[in-house]
Design a protein around this motif. Sequence first.
Motif: not given
Lengths: 436, 436
Positions: A38-59
């Motif tokens: 099960i692989e996450l390939v893409a994400v979306s949220a209101r604010d791309r740059h909010r700090e969330r404590g996880i690395d979103l660069s793979p997606y």
Amino acid sequence: MPDPLRIGLAGLGTVGVGVIRLLDTNRDLLAARAGRPIELVAVSARDRHRERGIDLSPYGWEDDMAALAQRDDVDVVVELVGGSDGPALTLARAALGAGKPLVTANKAMIAHHGLALAELAEARDVALKFEAAVAGGIPVVKGLREGTSANKLERIYGILNGTCNYILSTMEDTGADFAEVLGEAQAKGYAEADPTFDIEGIDAAHKLAILAAIGFGARIDFDAVRTTGITRVQAADIAQADTLGYVIRLIAMTDVEPDESGAPRLLQRVRPCLVPKSHPLASVDGPTNAVVAEGNFSGRLLFQGAGAGEGPTASAVVADLIDIARDEVGAPFSIPVASLAKMAPAEPGHRMERTYLRFTVADRPGVLAEIAAAMRDAGVSIESLIQKARSDDGGDVLVAMVTHEGPERCVTQALALLEGSDSLTAQPLVLPILPD
Amino acid sequence: MPDPLRIGLAGLGTVGVGVIRLLDTNRDLLAARAGRPIELVAVSARDRHRERGIDLSPYGWEDDMAALAQRDDVDVVVELVGGSDGPALTLARAALGAGKPLVTANKAMIAHHGLALAELAEARDVALKFEAAVAGGIPVVKGLREGTSANKLERIYGILNGTCNYILSTMEDTGADFAEVLGEAQAKGYAEADPTFDIEGIDAAHKLAILAAIGFGARIDFDAVRTTGITRVQAADIAQADTLGYVIRLIAMTDVEPDESGAPRLLQRVRPCLVPKSHPLASVDGPTNAVVAEGNFSGRLLFQGAGAGEGPTASAVVADLIDIARDEVGAPFSIPVASLAKMAPAEPGHRMERTYLRFTVADRPGVLAEIAAAMRDAGVSIESLIQKARSDDGGDVLVAMVTHEGPERCVTQALALLEGSDSLTAQPLVLPILPD
């Protein structure tokens, strides 16, 4: 290795981040159980740059959530945005419309638009799954759809809102009043800045409407849920209940009864209740949730666990993804939407119950006599102790009593007789007593 | 209407009769949920003419159970005969070998032959389902396979034998001793004429071995379950536990820990334990079962309900039939048998726990000193009260104590030091204390 199931995820709040952590932490185990990665390939949220404590660069990233549904590399869309309408609903329609399965934790959206979305899903023969929408990490949607599937359910009830349960059980433990405990719950993150949906019982009503549809094969009817919140429960009520052998919990309950013509009618209620200390729900404390389903063959089944939070809710979301990867998905509401029965709301006035009544009264002679006379005139029989206590806010006096079992309408009538009386300085509190 | 799912049923004891009643009572509802009618077409049992309170004339009859599997009008075989081998196993092999799905409530057969049967089912790509084999009406096989599927489970434990739980909770309520309550349970039908499988923990061990396989992806290893029954628990132990804030329950527990080389090792134990009164399992009374699964994301989940009986067990059997009708069936043990890990049994000596110890001793000076010295020499630290009570059989004296948390092997060593001592008139009883 078979092809991975590729996920597009919208909404990167607590639960969204939890899902990403879970997919990463349990990667190998999920692949083994799902039969494919099960692989996450893409994400979306209101604010791309909010700090969330996880690395979103793979997606991959989409500014427009609905664009997730259009991506060729997305097989399944996960909606964790929230809100009954708006971007969540747009995304849900886009995903199902594009013939892609949708997994959501959005109880408000399912309570309001679940039937239309399920019709869309069924027309396209794709999955619509929402285990995380009810009772967080507890697999109660699956429990009703698959676990109790052989049963005519007599009744479904439980504790479906962790915030209310935290507040009530903390009031119980500390003797503190509602406002104080609510403030503390907000500080700890157990209650929202605007707690209305929780403390007024609306969140529990969303969940109950979903359970009723699955359990009874009824078309969702959220507007028919009779909802009372916990804001009027005072520390003194909890103390009185304790003396009598009860705790107070916000109980969501639904059942079906035939009317005179034999047509099934659906009763859905969310109410603070007195729960006997010997009942399994009485020991459900803090933000825990629990659901009881009573089947005509299974008897009473109890499902209990964490009703919210990053980990538990993510657990439910990903369990749905595993079902989809296994191709074990059927009708979202257990039977096709076209087969769900439209059930009119039941009128509960004739139902027998015992009731705790608490009046806030002026401290002067004759008040008790007036209340007792109204009870007598309405045919309400008082079982036990009329006790007096100071109100939480100091000024008035509280008079609490428990009725014998009798029709609900008699209590309603007694209160109508007392309406407008000078003796009552606030609206009476009526708490039904949950049978053992 | 689509084609019915046609059932051949072997075994017409309590559960078999329950399944027939359920299929009849809930006929329309089952057809709606399964998407097709579920129809019983043929039955088999040892004695055709025994009075069972139901009309068997609508169904075909086979004297030879295994012939059910060969009937052209049977799509699915339900095995409710019982026994790990013999006719049940013959029938199971015949059904799966003929490429027909098998549903069974037979915990002994699955614990002993589940892997071989699952291999056969997987080779033929047909379902092997056994929800009813564990915890009666509680959908805990589905709960682990689908509900907690996103989690690495830390631990699975619970109350898996209703007979033992009835006996222990009745001893607790009445103060009666073991033999008396056992006799009463036999009279009420809660215990078999030969109660060995129940009271020695073997039945719970069968169920635990099945849950461990599903929960941890381990090859079933029933022989490795360390099993202690409840026959040596005395009324005095229950009274002592009560004083200390505990109840006594037969707890089945399994977890996985890596050994020095990092290889996973499986611990499976069935033991009477002291359960803190605040723990959800402490309020599980009578013949009720309950299972706790602790996941790395879900946290603690509890499934509770009737662990046996005609209705609940039938509910689980028919839920499996609905899964099959819906074509929602995967690997019997959640992942294919070939992927299940062979895990060596874990050695628990280093594990930290608190322990209740009860010695039966001669009533003379020096005995306590001897016990205390053995504890000291083995490195066992005594936390609380050494209490004396009369043994259930009158003659000797019981000395009970609770240790501080320490390695299990120290307690074992202390008992070894005391072995052969004249002071002890019976083997000591060791009950671990379940953490809260």
